[in-house]
Design a protein around this motif. Structure first.
Motif, PDB file in Angstrom:
ATOM      1  N   MET A   1       0.820  -1.210   0.000  1.00  0.00           N
ATOM      2  CA  MET A   1       0.000   0.000   0.000  1.00  0.00           C
ATOM      3  C   MET A   1       0.855   1.261   0.000  1.00  0.00           C
ATOM      4  O   MET A   1       0.502   2.246  -0.645  1.00  0.00           O
ATOM      5  N   ILE A   2       1.974   1.215   0.703  1.00  0.00           N
ATOM      6  CA  ILE A   2       2.769   2.444   0.822  1.00  0.00           C
ATOM      7  C   ILE A   2       3.306   2.851  -0.545  1.00  0.00           C
ATOM      8  O   ILE A   2       3.463   4.037  -0.841  1.00  0.00           O
ATOM      9  N   VAL A   3       3.562   1.870  -1.413  1.00  0.00           N
ATOM     10  CA  VAL A   3       4.058   2.181  -2.750  1.00  0.00           C
ATOM     11  C   VAL A   3       2.982   2.927  -3.543  1.00  0.00           C
ATOM     12  O   VAL A   3       3.266   3.857  -4.287  1.00  0.00           O
ATOM     13  N   LEU A   4       1.719   2.500  -3.357  1.00  0.00           N
ATOM     14  CA  LEU A   4       0.633   3.168  -4.068  1.00  0.00           C
ATOM     15  C   LEU A   4       0.264   4.492  -3.411  1.00  0.00           C
ATOM     16  O   LEU A   4      -0.175   5.429  -4.077  1.00  0.00           O
ATOM     17  N   ALA A   5       0.419   4.525  -2.097  1.00  0.00           N
ATOM     18  CA  ALA A   5      -0.058   5.698  -1.361  1.00  0.00           C
ATOM     19  C   ALA A   5       0.661   6.966  -1.793  1.00  0.00           C
ATOM     20  O   ALA A   5       0.059   8.034  -1.843  1.00  0.00           O
ATOM     21  N   LEU A   6       1.926   6.838  -2.129  1.00  0.00           N
ATOM     22  CA  LEU A   6       2.702   8.027  -2.481  1.00  0.00           C
ATOM     23  C   LEU A   6       2.165   8.703  -3.754  1.00  0.00           C
ATOM     24  O   LEU A   6       1.831   9.885  -3.725  1.00  0.00           O
ATOM     25  N   PRO A   7       2.029   7.970  -4.886  1.00  0.00           N
ATOM     26  CA  PRO A   7       1.439   8.626  -6.062  1.00  0.00           C
ATOM     27  C   PRO A   7       0.001   9.072  -5.846  1.00  0.00           C
ATOM     28  O   PRO A   7      -0.398  10.114  -6.355  1.00  0.00           O
ATOM     29  N   ILE A   8      -0.747   8.276  -5.070  1.00  0.00           N
ATOM     30  CA  ILE A   8      -2.135   8.672  -4.822  1.00  0.00           C
ATOM     31  C   ILE A   8      -2.165   9.992  -4.045  1.00  0.00           C
ATOM     32  O   ILE A   8      -2.952  10.895  -4.340  1.00  0.00           O
ATOM     33  N   TYR A   9      -1.257  10.109  -3.100  1.00  0.00           N
ATOM     34  CA  TYR A   9      -1.162  11.350  -2.324  1.00  0.00           C
ATOM     35  C   TYR A   9      -0.866  12.525  -3.258  1.00  0.00           C
ATOM     36  O   TYR A   9      -1.487  13.586  -3.175  1.00  0.00           O
ATOM     37  N   ILE A  10       0.089  12.321  -4.180  1.00  0.00           N
ATOM     38  CA  ILE A  10       0.464  13.397  -5.102  1.00  0.00           C
ATOM     39  C   ILE A  10      -0.721  13.764  -5.991  1.00  0.00           C
ATOM     40  O   ILE A  10      -1.077  14.938  -6.132  1.00  0.00           O
ATOM     41  N   ALA A  11      -1.356  12.721  -6.560  1.00  0.00           N
ATOM     42  CA  ALA A  11      -2.469  12.993  -7.472  1.00  0.00           C
ATOM     43  C   ALA A  11      -3.613  13.681  -6.738  1.00  0.00           C
ATOM     44  O   ALA A  11      -4.187  14.656  -7.234  1.00  0.00           O
ATOM     45  N   PHE A  12      -3.919  13.209  -5.545  1.00  0.00           N
ATOM     46  CA  PHE A  12      -5.027  13.803  -4.790  1.00  0.00           C
ATOM     47  C   PHE A  12      -4.713  15.230  -4.383  1.00  0.00           C
ATOM     48  O   PHE A  12      -5.597  16.080  -4.321  1.00  0.00           O
ATOM     49  N   SER A  13      -3.432  15.510  -4.084  1.00  0.00           N
ATOM     50  CA  SER A  13      -3.059  16.877  -3.733  1.00  0.00           C
ATOM     51  C   SER A  13      -3.322  17.796  -4.913  1.00  0.00           C
ATOM     52  O   SER A  13      -3.744  18.938  -4.749  1.00  0.00           O
ATOM     53  N   MET A  14      -3.052  17.285  -6.108  1.00  0.00           N
ATOM     54  CA  MET A  14      -3.148  18.164  -7.270  1.00  0.00           C
ATOM     55  C   MET A  14      -4.586  18.398  -7.705  1.00  0.00           C
ATOM     56  O   MET A  14      -4.921  19.477  -8.157  1.00  0.00           O
ATOM     57  N   VAL A  15      -5.429  17.369  -7.575  1.00  0.00           N
ATOM     58  CA  VAL A  15      -6.803  17.581  -8.008  1.00  0.00           C
ATOM     59  C   VAL A  15      -7.726  17.947  -6.848  1.00  0.00           C
ATOM     60  O   VAL A  15      -8.928  18.113  -7.054  1.00  0.00           O
ATOM     61  N   GLY A  16      -7.167  18.089  -5.665  1.00  0.00           N
ATOM     62  CA  GLY A  16      -7.986  18.548  -4.552  1.00  0.00           C
ATOM     63  C   GLY A  16      -8.913  17.498  -3.976  1.00  0.00           C
ATOM     64  O   GLY A  16      -9.970  17.816  -3.449  1.00  0.00           O
ATOM     65  N   LEU A  17      -8.534  16.219  -4.069  1.00  0.00           N
ATOM     66  CA  LEU A  17      -9.358  15.174  -3.464  1.00  0.00           C
ATOM     67  C   LEU A  17      -8.891  14.819  -2.062  1.00  0.00           C
ATOM     68  O   LEU A  17      -9.516  14.019  -1.378  1.00  0.00           O
ATOM     69  N   ARG A  18      -7.765  15.402  -1.662  1.00  0.00           N
ATOM     70  CA  ARG A  18      -7.328  15.140  -0.287  1.00  0.00           C
ATOM     71  C   ARG A  18      -8.353  15.753   0.650  1.00  0.00           C
ATOM     72  O   ARG A  18      -9.050  16.700   0.300  1.00  0.00           O
ATOM     73  N   ASN A  19      -8.400  15.188   1.853  1.00  0.00           N
ATOM     74  CA  ASN A  19      -9.336  15.719   2.836  1.00  0.00           C
ATOM     75  C   ASN A  19     -10.777  15.553   2.433  1.00  0.00           C
ATOM     76  O   ASN A  19     -11.608  16.386   2.759  1.00  0.00           O
ATOM     77  N   SER A  20     -11.080  14.512   1.685  1.00  0.00           N
ATOM     78  CA  SER A  20     -12.492  14.271   1.429  1.00  0.00           C
ATOM     79  C   SER A  20     -12.775  12.786   1.580  1.00  0.00           C
ATOM     80  O   SER A  20     -11.964  11.941   1.206  1.00  0.00           O
ATOM     81  N   ILE A  21     -13.925  12.514   2.187  1.00  0.00           N
ATOM     82  CA  ILE A  21     -14.356  11.126   2.342  1.00  0.00           C
ATOM     83  C   ILE A  21     -14.530  10.499   0.960  1.00  0.00           C
ATOM     84  O   ILE A  21     -14.243   9.326   0.750  1.00  0.00           O
ATOM     85  N   PHE A  22     -14.962  11.317   0.012  1.00  0.00           N
ATOM     86  CA  PHE A  22     -15.156  10.811  -1.348  1.00  0.00           C
ATOM     87  C   PHE A  22     -13.845  10.256  -1.907  1.00  0.00           C
ATOM     88  O   PHE A  22     -13.817   9.173  -2.500  1.00  0.00           O
ATOM     89  N   GLY A  23     -12.773  10.994  -1.703  1.00  0.00           N
ATOM     90  CA  GLY A  23     -11.474  10.537  -2.185  1.00  0.00           C
ATOM     91  C   GLY A  23     -11.099   9.192  -1.573  1.00  0.00           C
ATOM     92  O   GLY A  23     -10.630   8.285  -2.263  1.00  0.00           O
ATOM     93  N   ILE A  24     -11.341   9.059  -0.258  1.00  0.00           N
ATOM     94  CA  ILE A  24     -11.069   7.795   0.433  1.00  0.00           C
ATOM     95  C   ILE A  24     -11.891   6.672  -0.195  1.00  0.00           C
ATOM     96  O   ILE A  24     -11.406   5.571  -0.423  1.00  0.00           O
ATOM     97  N   LEU A  25     -13.151   7.007  -0.499  1.00  0.00           N
ATOM     98  CA  LEU A  25     -14.037   5.979  -1.057  1.00  0.00           C
ATOM     99  C   LEU A  25     -13.642   5.577  -2.470  1.00  0.00           C
ATOM    100  O   LEU A  25     -14.027   4.518  -2.948  1.00  0.00           O
TER     101      LEU A  25
END
Lengths: 414, 409
Positions: free
Chosen positions: B252-276
């Motif tokens: 998971m940690i390998v995936l989490a890093l790009p997901i973190y970057i992508a979510f930061s850029m499109v503004g999905l961080r900090n949303s339950i929707f993003g988690i879902l």
């Protein structure tokens, strides 16, 4: 002659079946491609980029406008100042342009040469900004009574800025720096050693303890169901809850384990279980064994209960002793599930992040590869290096998986 | 080995070991339950155990076995008292006499009763290999039950009890987990504060919401996928069924890093929707793997009959396969729910806004030096109880389902 052999071509029914199959798999394949394959490719891409956490925010041009000087009476002169800044200290912005509305009643006496005024609309072409660009663009202005009476707040009409930024994330410059940095650091080999220790002993421990637990419960007695449920507790509870409980229990100052050991006179001074070098690694490995033995236990028990009891009866007739029965009958039957479990658990333990992160944060000689990804990317803010570690992990896993599938094919006949 | 193969030698060794085990277990339990510092005395318990073991082996079947066992129990108390110079528990007998007597009876019971089981019909003289190993195995089993119950129960005991104590009380005596019932509802102060001041109620709701949606989405995706892999013939079927597991091996940690970057850029961080968006995908491969294993085990004839009668494939799945595989679906749901409920890494990286935390993320927030330990433990209890209740209610499914997909019968 050939008419006896089955047809080689694919019939329409079979075609339809294949089509249906792909349609049913499509949602899974697409979602996995988006959330697993794409990030995997991305991590390879990033690992060749010199990128830090700060680079994720693209450089933006900004302007802060204010009036310097006193405008109290009509006709007073002052200076309209735009403070222009490039938010990034490392990257330039190209072709910056700005547009702003000049409030009515304010007259610009002398335009900056880069700007033009169209009615009340000011537009400027500010050219390229290098990294850390900072300028105060000043234009003398005068105001009439209307403007002064209106107590106009300049920031109500914010200046709009545009510019071309090139994010390092998307350009085509690559570097091996991340990998060189990683393999040059001597601690990296330590990290690999710790990972191998943790994965190997964590896995073997969980298997042996799980096997022991399965043997205890592989018989019918009252309370067997209750014990089975109890044994699964460590595995079912959230890792964060049990990890913090262990930290609390083994705290050097207020932990019960220490006071118990001191009182039993096993040790004379508090022992820092999770904070010092050799024992911290052993403790996180023990935690791993404690938390995951239930999983091995479950699988081994299921396999044990499916062993035909005839062979034991035959062995009893032949006068085999209990240890002989275990060694010559049970163990060979369990070898299959044990080796599958070993590989599965080895890979999962190798991948484990949360447990060590919560227990020690990777300190005191417990930093594994996965914790190192987090450390590099977020603690040192070097995302490129973090990605490089992730790539190393991935390559090691691919090698494991090849072994795994060779074995699994034999075991499962898939 | 043959040297040990005498009833009395085996008895002495196992008896001494069992005496040591019992006295250590009693000391730990009593310390944790009462806070009294009780020191286990191996010098008292080991000889007592050894002698008692011999007596147990020497029992004769012509007198009531029950009577003999009671007698041996009494002897064990006397022996312990003698060996410990009239202070069997390390404190003079006239202090807390009643508690001490109860403790001694408990000691005698825990020592003698298992020994009678270990040495059931064991001769005192030379042993056959069978008798010898049987006794050792019974001893190991007895030790095993104690060992597992303790290592599992103690951490959970500590978790619950710490959450009910106050910081000072724990610092004063880290061993004292006895409850002061007179405090009444004040015992639950940490819990009340968590729900009132840290909005753990919201986190509880968030966690339930996220977990349930994850289960539903996972099933929606993995049931048809699993059916296709298990039943339908198409090119690439074999590769599919293998690569599913391969996906599950990506950390998971390998995936989490790009997901973190992508979510930061499109503004999905900090949303339950993003988690879902992420959670179900992490659980689909394992759900698909478990389900396809189960589907393979179902008799195909029933489905074939359905097809013959003119049902379409999808109707066959809906009307025949699904009802038949309800147990598997229940266990997969339970497992996926557990993964989603316990997930920490993604929640930790992607959620920063305290109003959107899941329960595990909320507990992670409590791990700070400014927040007292009992709050952290109370948070842990709140995160543990729902999943435990669900699990205990459906344990049967869990055990079956987890193993069904991967264990050949």
């Amino acid at each position: 002659m050939n008419s006896n052999s089955p047809p080689n071509n694919i019939g329409p029914l079979q075609k339809r079946e294949a089509k249906l199959a792909w349609r049913m798999l499509a949602p899974t394949i697409i979602s996995i491609a988006l959330v697993v394959i794409l990030p995997l490719l991305a991590i390879f891409w990033i690992s060749f980029k010199p990128i830090g956490l700060a680079d994720l925010r693209p450089p933006t041009p900004s302007a802060y406008e204010r009036i310097r000087g006193d405008l109290t009476n009509a006709g007073d002169k002052a200076i309209l100042e735009y403070r222009l800044r490039n938010s990034s200290r490392t990257h330039s912005i190209l072709d910056v342009s700005m547009s702003d509305i000049i409030p009515s009643g304010l007259t610009i006496l002398q335009l900056d040469e880069r700007c033009s005024l169209d009615g009340s609309k000011l537009s400027c072409n500010l050219g390229d900004w290098e990294a850390g660009y900072n300028e105060k663009m000043q234009m003398p202005v005068t105001a009439n009574q209307v403007f002064i009476d209106s107590k106009f707040n300049l920031n109500e009409t914010k200046a709009k800025l545009k510019g071309k930024t090139s994010s390092i994330l998307f350009n085509f410059t690559f570097t091996f720096d991340n990998f060189i940095y990683l393999f040059d650091a001597r601690e990296f080999w330590g990290v690999i050693g710790v990972t191998i220790f943790y994965a190997t002993f964590g896995t073997i421990g969980a298997l042996v303890v799980g096997l022991f637990a399965a043997m205890l419960l592989n018989r019918n007695f009252r309370g067997q169901g209750f014990l089975r449920g109890l044994f699964l507790f460590p595995y079912v509870a959230p890792v964060i809850a049990v990890a913090f409980t262990w930290v609390t229990l083994f705290d050097p100052f207020s932990g019960s384990a220490n006071s118990l050991l001191i009182q039993m006179k096993v040790i004379s001074e508090p022992f820092n279980f999770f904070g010092e070098k050799p024992q911290a690694l052993i403790m996180v490995t023990l935690f791993e064994v404690w938390r995951y033995f239930p999983m091995s236990f479950l699988f081994i028990l299921a396999r044990m209960q499916s062993i035909n009891s005839d062979i034991y009866e035959a062995a009893d007739m032949d006068g085999a002793s209990p240890f002989q029965k275990f060694y010559y009958l049970s163990l060979p039957q369990l070898m299959g599930i044990l080796s599958v479990l070993f590989l599965l658990r080895f890979i999962w333990t190798f991948n484990k992040f949360d447990d060590i992160f919560l227990l020690t944060g990777g300190n005191a000689g417990t930093r594994t590869l996965t914790v190192n990804v987090y450390e590099q990317a977020f603690a040192i803010s070097n995302i490129g290096a973090g990605a490089a570690v992730a790539v190393v992990i991935f390559i090691i896993l691919v090698i494991f998986s090849i072994f795994f599938f060779k074995l699994l094919s034999k075991e499962e006949g898939l | 080995m043959s040297f040990f193969r005498f009833g009395y030698i085996l008895g002495l060794i196992i008896g001494a070991l069992w005496g040591a085990i019992i006295v250590i277990v009693i000391a730990i339990s009593f310390s944790l339950l009462t806070g009294e510092p009780i020191t286990p005395s191996l010098t008292g318990a080991m000889p007592t155990g050894a002698i008692v073991a011999l007596l147990v082996i020497l029992r004769r079947p012509n007198i009531s076995l029950f009577f003999q066992t009671i007698l041996i129990g009494l002897i064990s108390i006397i022996l312990l008292t003698l060996f410990r110079f009239a202070q069997p528990l390390g404190i003079p007998l006239w202090q807390n006499s009643l508690t001490q007597i109860l403790g001694l009876i408990f000691f005698a019971f825990a020592l003698v009763w298992p020994l009678t089981k270990f040495f059931n019909e064991l001769p005192i003289g030379k042993l056959t290999r069978h008798e010898f190993e049987e006794a050792i195995i019974r001893f190991l089993m007895g030790f095993g039950y104690l060992f597992f119950i303790l290592i599992v129960a103690i951490p959970f005991f500590i978790m619950v009890m710490t959450s009910l104590k106050s910081q000072q009380a724990l610092l004063l005596n880290p061993l004292d987990y006895s409850l002061d019932i007179s405090r009444g509802w004040a015992l639950f102060r940490s819990y009340i504060e968590l729900f009132n001041d840290y909005s753990f109620g919201n986190y509880l709701i968030n966690s339930f919401f996220v977990s349930i949606i994850t289960v539903l989405v996972t099933l929606l995706f993995s049931v048809p996928g699993a059916y296709a892999v298990a039943r339908l013939r198409f090119k690439g079927q074999a590769i599919m069924s293998r690569s599913i597991l391969l996906i599950y091996m990506v950390p998971m940690i390998v995936l989490a890093l790009p997901i973190y970057i992508a979510f930061s850029m499109v503004g999905l961080r900090n949303s339950i929707f993003g988690i879902l968006l992420i959670y179900p995908v992490t659980t689909i491969p394992v759900a698909l793997y478990m389900l396809q294993g189960y589907f393979r085990g179902l008799p195909f004839e029933v489905e074939e009959a359905g097809l013959m009668d003119g049902l379409t494939r999808l109707k066959v799945i809906w009307q025949i396969t699904l009802p038949l595989s309800l147990p598997a679906i229940a266990s997969v749901s339970l497992y996926v729910f557990m993964i989603a409920w316990n997930e920490l890494l993604l929640a930790f990286m992607l959620l920063d806004d305290p109003s959107k935390f899941t329960l595990t993320r909320g507990v992670a927030m409590l791990n700070s030096s400014e927040i007292p330990r009992q709050h952290l433990m109370a948070g842990s209890v709140i995160a543990t109880i729902p999943i435990m209740l669900i699990f205990l209610g459906l344990e049967r499914f869990m055990t079956k389902g987890l193993t069904a997909g991967s264990v050949k019968g």
